[in-house]
Design a protein around this motif. Structure first.
Motif, PDB file in Angstrom:
ATOM      1  N   GLY A 195      -0.436 -15.960 -10.529  1.00  0.00           N
ATOM      2  CA  GLY A 195      -1.004 -14.786 -11.174  1.00  0.00           C
ATOM      3  C   GLY A 195      -1.946 -15.115 -12.305  1.00  0.00           C
ATOM      4  O   GLY A 195      -2.034 -16.265 -12.770  1.00  0.00           O
ATOM      5  N   ALA A 196      -2.651 -14.094 -12.750  1.00  0.00           N
ATOM      6  CA  ALA A 196      -3.562 -14.232 -13.884  1.00  0.00           C
ATOM      7  C   ALA A 196      -3.604 -12.928 -14.655  1.00  0.00           C
ATOM      8  O   ALA A 196      -3.564 -11.845 -14.069  1.00  0.00           O
ATOM      9  CB  ALA A 196      -4.968 -14.599 -13.410  1.00  0.00           C
ATOM     10  N   VAL A 197      -3.665 -13.041 -15.964  1.00  0.00           N
ATOM     11  CA  VAL A 197      -3.899 -11.899 -16.837  1.00  0.00           C
ATOM     12  C   VAL A 197      -5.346 -11.979 -17.277  1.00  0.00           C
ATOM     13  O   VAL A 197      -5.809 -13.046 -17.709  1.00  0.00           O
ATOM     14  CB  VAL A 197      -2.991 -11.931 -18.086  1.00  0.00           C
ATOM     15  CG1 VAL A 197      -3.037 -10.588 -18.812  1.00  0.00           C
ATOM     16  CG2 VAL A 197      -1.582 -12.303 -17.720  1.00  0.00           C
ATOM     17  N   THR A 198      -6.071 -10.883 -17.166  1.00  0.00           N
ATOM     18  CA  THR A 198      -7.477 -10.883 -17.560  1.00  0.00           C
ATOM     19  C   THR A 198      -7.888  -9.464 -17.933  1.00  0.00           C
ATOM     20  O   THR A 198      -7.111  -8.520 -17.778  1.00  0.00           O
ATOM     21  CB  THR A 198      -8.360 -11.441 -16.430  1.00  0.00           C
ATOM     22  OG1 THR A 198      -9.703 -11.615 -16.902  1.00  0.00           O
ATOM     23  CG2 THR A 198      -8.381 -10.512 -15.216  1.00  0.00           C
ATOM     24  N   VAL A 199      -9.107  -9.326 -18.429  1.00  0.00           N
ATOM     25  CA  VAL A 199      -9.650  -8.007 -18.761  1.00  0.00           C
ATOM     26  C   VAL A 199     -10.883  -7.765 -17.909  1.00  0.00           C
ATOM     27  O   VAL A 199     -11.814  -8.585 -17.891  1.00  0.00           O
ATOM     28  CB  VAL A 199     -10.014  -7.907 -20.263  1.00  0.00           C
ATOM     29  CG1 VAL A 199     -10.725  -6.594 -20.560  1.00  0.00           C
ATOM     30  CG2 VAL A 199      -8.754  -8.017 -21.113  1.00  0.00           C
ATOM     31  N   LEU A 200     -10.874  -6.655 -17.173  1.00  0.00           N
ATOM     32  CA  LEU A 200     -12.008  -6.254 -16.340  1.00  0.00           C
ATOM     33  C   LEU A 200     -12.463  -4.873 -16.789  1.00  0.00           C
ATOM     34  O   LEU A 200     -11.677  -3.924 -16.767  1.00  0.00           O
ATOM     35  CB  LEU A 200     -11.615  -6.225 -14.855  1.00  0.00           C
ATOM     36  CG  LEU A 200     -11.100  -7.537 -14.238  1.00  0.00           C
ATOM     37  CD1 LEU A 200     -10.694  -7.318 -12.789  1.00  0.00           C
ATOM     38  CD2 LEU A 200     -12.156  -8.643 -14.336  1.00  0.00           C
ATOM     39  N   ASN A 201     -13.692  -4.779 -17.209  1.00  0.00           N
ATOM     40  CA  ASN A 201     -14.270  -3.510 -17.672  1.00  0.00           C
ATOM     41  C   ASN A 201     -13.387  -2.819 -18.712  1.00  0.00           C
ATOM     42  O   ASN A 201     -13.138  -1.609 -18.630  1.00  0.00           O
ATOM     43  CB  ASN A 201     -14.528  -2.575 -16.484  1.00  0.00           C
ATOM     44  CG  ASN A 201     -15.469  -1.428 -16.846  1.00  0.00           C
ATOM     45  OD1 ASN A 201     -16.243  -1.512 -17.808  1.00  0.00           O
ATOM     46  ND2 ASN A 201     -15.398  -0.335 -16.094  1.00  0.00           N
ATOM     47  N   GLY A 202     -12.896  -3.596 -19.660  1.00  0.00           N
ATOM     48  CA  GLY A 202     -12.125  -3.024 -20.754  1.00  0.00           C
ATOM     49  C   GLY A 202     -10.691  -2.688 -20.444  1.00  0.00           C
ATOM     50  O   GLY A 202     -10.012  -2.044 -21.248  1.00  0.00           O
ATOM     51  N   ARG A 203     -10.182  -3.107 -19.280  1.00  0.00           N
ATOM     52  CA  ARG A 203      -8.804  -2.822 -18.901  1.00  0.00           C
ATOM     53  C   ARG A 203      -8.052  -4.131 -18.647  1.00  0.00           C
ATOM     54  O   ARG A 203      -8.552  -5.021 -17.941  1.00  0.00           O
ATOM     55  CB  ARG A 203      -8.744  -1.942 -17.646  1.00  0.00           C
ATOM     56  CG  ARG A 203      -9.309  -0.534 -17.860  1.00  0.00           C
ATOM     57  CD  ARG A 203      -8.434   0.256 -18.805  1.00  0.00           C
ATOM     58  NE  ARG A 203      -8.833   1.651 -18.947  1.00  0.00           N
ATOM     59  CZ  ARG A 203      -9.557   2.116 -19.961  1.00  0.00           C
ATOM     60  NH1 ARG A 203      -9.973   1.294 -20.926  1.00  0.00           N
ATOM     61  NH2 ARG A 203      -9.866   3.411 -20.028  1.00  0.00           N
ATOM     62  N   LEU A 204      -6.839  -4.211 -19.211  1.00  0.00           N
ATOM     63  CA  LEU A 204      -6.008  -5.389 -18.986  1.00  0.00           C
ATOM     64  C   LEU A 204      -5.362  -5.276 -17.612  1.00  0.00           C
ATOM     65  O   LEU A 204      -4.677  -4.298 -17.315  1.00  0.00           O
ATOM     66  CB  LEU A 204      -4.915  -5.474 -20.058  1.00  0.00           C
ATOM     67  CG  LEU A 204      -4.072  -6.756 -20.033  1.00  0.00           C
ATOM     68  CD1 LEU A 204      -4.880  -7.924 -20.595  1.00  0.00           C
ATOM     69  CD2 LEU A 204      -2.782  -6.572 -20.830  1.00  0.00           C
ATOM     70  N   PRO A 217      -0.402 -24.796  -3.006  1.00  0.00           N
ATOM     71  CA  PRO A 217      -1.757 -25.299  -3.254  1.00  0.00           C
ATOM     72  C   PRO A 217      -2.835 -24.322  -2.782  1.00  0.00           C
ATOM     73  O   PRO A 217      -3.828 -24.077  -3.480  1.00  0.00           O
ATOM     74  CB  PRO A 217      -1.811 -26.614  -2.468  1.00  0.00           C
ATOM     75  CG  PRO A 217      -0.378 -27.033  -2.345  1.00  0.00           C
ATOM     76  CD  PRO A 217       0.389 -25.758  -2.211  1.00  0.00           C
ATOM     77  N   GLU A 218      -2.621 -23.720  -1.612  1.00  0.00           N
ATOM     78  CA  GLU A 218      -3.566 -22.748  -1.071  1.00  0.00           C
ATOM     79  C   GLU A 218      -3.613 -21.496  -1.944  1.00  0.00           C
ATOM     80  O   GLU A 218      -4.675 -20.924  -2.189  1.00  0.00           O
ATOM     81  CB  GLU A 218      -3.155 -22.385   0.357  1.00  0.00           C
ATOM     82  CG  GLU A 218      -4.057 -21.354   1.023  1.00  0.00           C
ATOM     83  CD  GLU A 218      -3.582 -20.984   2.416  1.00  0.00           C
ATOM     84  OE1 GLU A 218      -4.215 -20.100   3.017  1.00  0.00           O
ATOM     85  OE2 GLU A 218      -2.599 -21.557   2.892  1.00  0.00           O
ATOM     86  N   LEU A 219      -2.445 -21.094  -2.435  1.00  0.00           N
ATOM     87  CA  LEU A 219      -2.384 -19.891  -3.264  1.00  0.00           C
ATOM     88  C   LEU A 219      -3.151 -20.061  -4.568  1.00  0.00           C
ATOM     89  O   LEU A 219      -3.809 -19.136  -5.043  1.00  0.00           O
ATOM     90  CB  LEU A 219      -0.928 -19.533  -3.564  1.00  0.00           C
ATOM     91  CG  LEU A 219      -0.101 -18.988  -2.400  1.00  0.00           C
ATOM     92  CD1 LEU A 219       1.364 -18.871  -2.800  1.00  0.00           C
ATOM     93  CD2 LEU A 219      -0.639 -17.646  -1.942  1.00  0.00           C
ATOM     94  N   ARG A 220      -3.074 -21.239  -5.158  1.00  0.00           N
ATOM     95  CA  ARG A 220      -3.798 -21.464  -6.410  1.00  0.00           C
ATOM     96  C   ARG A 220      -5.300 -21.400  -6.186  1.00  0.00           C
ATOM     97  O   ARG A 220      -6.038 -20.816  -6.983  1.00  0.00           O
ATOM     98  CB  ARG A 220      -3.394 -22.801  -7.022  1.00  0.00           C
ATOM     99  CG  ARG A 220      -2.075 -22.730  -7.756  1.00  0.00           C
ATOM    100  CD  ARG A 220      -1.723 -23.980  -8.502  1.00  0.00           C
ATOM    101  NE  ARG A 220      -2.785 -24.464  -9.375  1.00  0.00           N
ATOM    102  CZ  ARG A 220      -2.604 -25.386 -10.311  1.00  0.00           C
ATOM    103  NH1 ARG A 220      -1.408 -25.898 -10.511  1.00  0.00           N
ATOM    104  NH2 ARG A 220      -3.606 -25.798 -11.055  1.00  0.00           N
ATOM    105  N   VAL A 221      -5.759 -21.984  -5.096  1.00  0.00           N
ATOM    106  CA  VAL A 221      -7.187 -21.909  -4.767  1.00  0.00           C
ATOM    107  C   VAL A 221      -7.589 -20.453  -4.543  1.00  0.00           C
ATOM    108  O   VAL A 221      -8.629 -19.986  -5.020  1.00  0.00           O
ATOM    109  CB  VAL A 221      -7.512 -22.759  -3.519  1.00  0.00           C
ATOM    110  CG1 VAL A 221      -8.959 -22.540  -3.079  1.00  0.00           C
ATOM    111  CG2 VAL A 221      -7.278 -24.236  -3.815  1.00  0.00           C
ATOM    112  N   ALA A 222      -6.747 -19.713  -3.804  1.00  0.00           N
ATOM    113  CA  ALA A 222      -7.047 -18.316  -3.496  1.00  0.00           C
ATOM    114  C   ALA A 222      -7.068 -17.458  -4.756  1.00  0.00           C
ATOM    115  O   ALA A 222      -7.955 -16.618  -4.939  1.00  0.00           O
ATOM    116  CB  ALA A 222      -6.005 -17.774  -2.508  1.00  0.00           C
ATOM    117  N   LEU A 223      -6.096 -17.663  -5.641  1.00  0.00           N
ATOM    118  CA  LEU A 223      -6.028 -16.878  -6.879  1.00  0.00           C
ATOM    119  C   LEU A 223      -7.223 -17.178  -7.772  1.00  0.00           C
ATOM    120  O   LEU A 223      -7.830 -16.262  -8.347  1.00  0.00           O
ATOM    121  CB  LEU A 223      -4.715 -17.171  -7.596  1.00  0.00           C
ATOM    122  CG  LEU A 223      -4.314 -16.363  -8.838  1.00  0.00           C
ATOM    123  CD1 LEU A 223      -4.975 -16.868 -10.106  1.00  0.00           C
ATOM    124  CD2 LEU A 223      -4.567 -14.868  -8.651  1.00  0.00           C
TER     125      LEU A 223
END
Length: 234
Positions: A195-204, A217-223
């Motif tokens: 998973g990743a936490v990020t902000v897109l267009n002002g929304r967490l 390994p595949e999942l990390r590349v995909a994420l």
């Protein structure tokens, strides 16, 4: 000693080639604002196409989280319809938000300060306690949505393991052993969650890739591609 590194590189390249087709841009509503995410072509929105799967997935989440969208590969969907597969062969992608702050406007300064605190919190987070506190209600929600008794139990999950922390996102992995009991019996699985936490267009937002534990390994590349592609749309 070079062989393990060559093997890891080969796995990463194989995983990347799996997702090397062009991506599609999907607009989503988060807190009254449009948030765009980038997912591989050949993926479908379960909220529009496989609503029962979307509803069950949403019900299984902690009450504090809202499932914005869940994407699965069309090939997996066809297998599901034909009864040929009991699990997804390609990673599934999810977008989630925390209900309590979904409508909050997150500035660049807010995010940078928050990212530091989130990183600290992950090192202390007792995931098992959080899930245990909500498990009874979650099973009630699941049973109601499914129309029959369902019970999900989790093994020892542990703490999220942070593997990436940069100005744009905080990325982590989580191993989730679980069993699902229905009238047909009990099924057990160990799911890898990246998973990743990020902000897109002002929304967490929380972006996830899910799959079998052998797919890590595949999942990390995909994420990474999911996050980087979505942030490139800003």
């Amino acid at each position: 000693m070079r062989h393990p590194f060559r093997l890891l590189a080969a796995v990463a390249l194989l995983a990347y080639s799996t997702f090397a087709s062009a991506d599609q841009v999907v607009p989503l509503d988060v807190g009254g604002k449009q948030v765009k995410v980038s997912v591989p072509n050949g993926y479908i929105r379960t909220s529009l196409t496989v609503r029962p799967l979307y509803d069950i997935t949403a019900a299984a989440l902690p009450e504090s989280n809202r499932l914005v969208e869940y994407f699965i590969a069309e090939s997996d969907y066809r297998d599901m319809l034909a009864g040929k597969a009991d699990k997804l062969r390609r990673p599934g992608f999810q977008v989630q938000v925390m209900r309590s702050i979904e409508n909050a406007e997150i500035s660049a300064a807010d995010w940078q300060a928050g990212r530091v605190e989130i990183a600290k919190t992950m090192g202390l987070l007792d995931t098992n306690e959080l899930i245990k506190a909500d498990s009874a209600k979650a099973n009630e929600r699941l049973s109601e949505v499914a129309g029959s008794q369902m019970e999900v139990n989790y093994g020892e999950i542990g703490k999220p393991q942070v593997y990436g922390n940069d100005p744009g996102s905080l990325r982590f992995t989580l191993r989730v052993p679980m069993s699902v009991q229905t009238a047909d019996g009990v099924q057990q699985a160990v799911i890898s969650c990246v998973g990743a936490v990020t902000v897109l267009n002002g929304r967490l937002v929380f972006l996830y890739a899910y799959g079998d534990e052998k797919q890590l390994p595949e999942l990390r590349v995909a994420l990474d591609r999911f996050v980087d592609g979505s942030r490139a749309l800003l």
